[in-house]
Scaffold this motif. Structure first.
Motif, PDB file in Angstrom:
ATOM      1  N   GLU A  45       0.802  -1.219   0.000  1.00 26.07           N
ATOM      2  CA  GLU A  45       0.000   0.000   0.000  1.00 26.07           C
ATOM      3  C   GLU A  45       0.835   1.270   0.000  1.00 26.07           C
ATOM      4  O   GLU A  45       0.518   2.229  -0.699  1.00 26.07           O
ATOM      5  CB  GLU A  45      -0.937   0.006   1.208  1.00 26.07           C
ATOM      6  N   ARG A  46       1.881   1.316   0.790  1.00 30.12           N
ATOM      7  CA  ARG A  46       2.652   2.554   0.946  1.00 30.12           C
ATOM      8  C   ARG A  46       3.803   2.682  -0.043  1.00 30.12           C
ATOM      9  O   ARG A  46       4.128   3.771  -0.477  1.00 30.12           O
ATOM     10  CB  ARG A  46       3.200   2.664   2.365  1.00 30.12           C
ATOM     11  N   LEU A  47       4.450   1.571  -0.359  1.00 29.03           N
ATOM     12  CA  LEU A  47       5.588   1.627  -1.268  1.00 29.03           C
ATOM     13  C   LEU A  47       5.208   1.260  -2.701  1.00 29.03           C
ATOM     14  O   LEU A  47       5.971   1.503  -3.623  1.00 29.03           O
ATOM     15  CB  LEU A  47       6.719   0.713  -0.788  1.00 29.03           C
ATOM     16  N   GLY A  48       4.033   0.640  -2.864  1.00 26.39           N
ATOM     17  CA  GLY A  48       3.590   0.268  -4.206  1.00 26.39           C
ATOM     18  C   GLY A  48       4.437  -0.838  -4.822  1.00 26.39           C
ATOM     19  O   GLY A  48       4.607  -0.891  -6.036  1.00 26.39           O
ATOM     20  N   LEU A  49       4.954  -1.720  -3.973  1.00 29.12           N
ATOM     21  CA  LEU A  49       5.813  -2.812  -4.434  1.00 29.12           C
ATOM     22  C   LEU A  49       5.227  -4.145  -3.994  1.00 29.12           C
ATOM     23  O   LEU A  49       4.580  -4.231  -2.948  1.00 29.12           O
ATOM     24  CB  LEU A  49       7.208  -2.695  -3.809  1.00 29.12           C
ATOM     25  N   SER A  50       5.490  -5.183  -4.785  1.00 30.26           N
ATOM     26  CA  SER A  50       5.153  -6.522  -4.313  1.00 30.26           C
ATOM     27  C   SER A  50       6.199  -6.890  -3.266  1.00 30.26           C
ATOM     28  O   SER A  50       7.337  -6.385  -3.313  1.00 30.26           O
ATOM     29  CB  SER A  50       5.190  -7.524  -5.464  1.00 30.26           C
ATOM     30  N   PRO A  51       5.851  -7.757  -2.328  1.00 24.01           N
ATOM     31  CA  PRO A  51       6.853  -8.168  -1.343  1.00 24.01           C
ATOM     32  C   PRO A  51       8.102  -8.779  -1.989  1.00 24.01           C
ATOM     33  O   PRO A  51       9.217  -8.542  -1.528  1.00 24.01           O
ATOM     34  CB  PRO A  51       6.107  -9.186  -0.476  1.00 24.01           C
ATOM     35  N   THR A  52       7.924  -9.525  -3.071  1.00 20.52           N
ATOM     36  CA  THR A  52       9.081 -10.120  -3.751  1.00 20.52           C
ATOM     37  C   THR A  52      10.025  -9.042  -4.258  1.00 20.52           C
ATOM     38  O   THR A  52      11.242  -9.093  -4.031  1.00 20.52           O
ATOM     39  CB  THR A  52       8.624 -11.007  -4.924  1.00 20.52           C
ATOM     40  N   ARG A  53       9.484  -8.025  -4.922  1.00 22.26           N
ATOM     41  CA  ARG A  53      10.317  -6.936  -5.443  1.00 22.26           C
ATOM     42  C   ARG A  53      10.962  -6.157  -4.298  1.00 22.26           C
ATOM     43  O   ARG A  53      12.115  -5.756  -4.367  1.00 22.26           O
ATOM     44  CB  ARG A  53       9.478  -6.001  -6.334  1.00 22.26           C
ATOM     45  N   TYR A  54      10.211  -5.962  -3.235  1.00 25.73           N
ATOM     46  CA  TYR A  54      10.730  -5.260  -2.059  1.00 25.73           C
ATOM     47  C   TYR A  54      11.978  -5.963  -1.530  1.00 25.73           C
ATOM     48  O   TYR A  54      12.998  -5.327  -1.265  1.00 25.73           O
ATOM     49  CB  TYR A  54       9.645  -5.202  -0.980  1.00 25.73           C
ATOM     50  N   TYR A  55      11.892  -7.288  -1.363  1.00 25.82           N
ATOM     51  CA  TYR A  55      13.029  -8.008  -0.811  1.00 25.82           C
ATOM     52  C   TYR A  55      14.202  -8.069  -1.792  1.00 25.82           C
ATOM     53  O   TYR A  55      15.359  -8.111  -1.356  1.00 25.82           O
ATOM     54  CB  TYR A  55      12.610  -9.399  -0.330  1.00 25.82           C
ATOM     55  N   GLN A  56      13.931  -8.030  -3.086  1.00 31.93           N
ATOM     56  CA  GLN A  56      15.019  -7.924  -4.068  1.00 31.93           C
ATOM     57  C   GLN A  56      15.749  -6.594  -3.891  1.00 31.93           C
ATOM     58  O   GLN A  56      16.984  -6.539  -3.883  1.00 31.93           O
ATOM     59  CB  GLN A  56      14.481  -8.035  -5.494  1.00 31.93           C
ATOM     60  N   LEU A  57      14.981  -5.514  -3.766  1.00 34.28           N
ATOM     61  CA  LEU A  57      15.579  -4.192  -3.557  1.00 34.28           C
ATOM     62  C   LEU A  57      16.339  -4.131  -2.238  1.00 34.28           C
ATOM     63  O   LEU A  57      17.443  -3.584  -2.168  1.00 34.28           O
ATOM     64  CB  LEU A  57      14.491  -3.107  -3.585  1.00 34.28           C
ATOM     65  N   LEU A  58      15.757  -4.687  -1.197  1.00 34.07           N
ATOM     66  CA  LEU A  58      16.408  -4.695   0.116  1.00 34.07           C
ATOM     67  C   LEU A  58      17.727  -5.443   0.060  1.00 34.07           C
ATOM     68  O   LEU A  58      18.740  -4.970   0.578  1.00 34.07           O
ATOM     69  CB  LEU A  58      15.485  -5.326   1.163  1.00 34.07           C
ATOM     70  N   ASN A  59      17.736  -6.595  -0.585  1.00 32.81           N
ATOM     71  CA  ASN A  59      18.963  -7.377  -0.677  1.00 32.81           C
ATOM     72  C   ASN A  59      20.057  -6.599  -1.399  1.00 32.81           C
ATOM     73  O   ASN A  59      21.217  -6.611  -0.986  1.00 32.81           O
ATOM     74  CB  ASN A  59      18.691  -8.705  -1.376  1.00 32.81           C
ATOM     75  N   ALA A  60      19.700  -5.892  -2.465  1.00 31.46           N
ATOM     76  CA  ALA A  60      20.678  -5.070  -3.178  1.00 31.46           C
ATOM     77  C   ALA A  60      21.162  -3.920  -2.287  1.00 31.46           C
ATOM     78  O   ALA A  60      22.351  -3.572  -2.306  1.00 31.46           O
ATOM     79  CB  ALA A  60      20.080  -4.532  -4.472  1.00 31.46           C
ATOM     80  N   LEU A  61      20.264  -3.353  -1.514  1.00 34.65           N
ATOM     81  CA  LEU A  61      20.643  -2.251  -0.619  1.00 34.65           C
ATOM     82  C   LEU A  61      21.664  -2.690   0.432  1.00 34.65           C
ATOM     83  O   LEU A  61      22.526  -1.907   0.824  1.00 34.65           O
ATOM     84  CB  LEU A  61      19.406  -1.709   0.106  1.00 34.65           C
ATOM     85  N   LEU A  62      21.563  -3.929   0.874  1.00 36.21           N
ATOM     86  CA  LEU A  62      22.485  -4.411   1.902  1.00 36.21           C
ATOM     87  C   LEU A  62      23.922  -4.446   1.402  1.00 36.21           C
ATOM     88  O   LEU A  62      24.852  -4.438   2.205  1.00 36.21           O
ATOM     89  CB  LEU A  62      22.064  -5.803   2.392  1.00 36.21           C
ATOM     90  N   ASP A  63      24.101  -4.462   0.091  1.00 37.82           N
ATOM     91  CA  ASP A  63      25.441  -4.459  -0.493  1.00 37.82           C
ATOM     92  C   ASP A  63      25.871  -3.073  -0.947  1.00 37.82           C
ATOM     93  O   ASP A  63      26.946  -2.912  -1.515  1.00 37.82           O
ATOM     94  CB  ASP A  63      25.493  -5.427  -1.685  1.00 37.82           C
TER      95      ASP A  63
END
Length: 99
Positions: free
Chosen positions: A55-73
């Motif tokens: 609702e707030r980010l407009g992302l699917s959870p799968t895409r969210y976790y892909q982005l998060l994983n990239a952010l960790l690096d």
């Protein structure tokens, strides 16, 4: 760890590389900082967190976790929020070790 994530969706359209175009704190996009803010919060279960992501980010959870994983690096994410990024890196490393 609890912290108000503040705000809502960043509303930025992703660029060709899949990242939001507007750079904010430390060179991170508003979407990237919003993702880190979600991870700073404490969630009672996965349901409310996934609903917030949709609702707030407009992302699917799968895409969210892909982005998060990239952010960790991303060194910029580490500079922006070292406590959260280091905690999530430890969690990721522990999961990889268990596999």
């Amino acid at each position: 760890m609890t912290s108000g994530a503040g705000g809502g969706a960043d509303g930025a359209a992703p660029g060709a590389d899949g990242r939001a175009d507007d750079a904010g704190a430390g060179g991170l996009s508003a979407r990237d900082t919003a993702v880190l803010a979600v991870e700073r919060r404490s969630w009672p279960s996965a349901g409310p967190k996934e609903r917030y992501i949709r609702e707030r980010l407009g992302l699917s959870p799968t895409r969210y976790y892909q982005l998060l994983n990239a952010l960790l690096d991303d060194v910029r994410a580490l500079e922006h929020d070292p406590v959260t990024v280091n905690r999530l890196r430890r969690v990721r490393a522990a999961r990889r070790t268990r596999r």
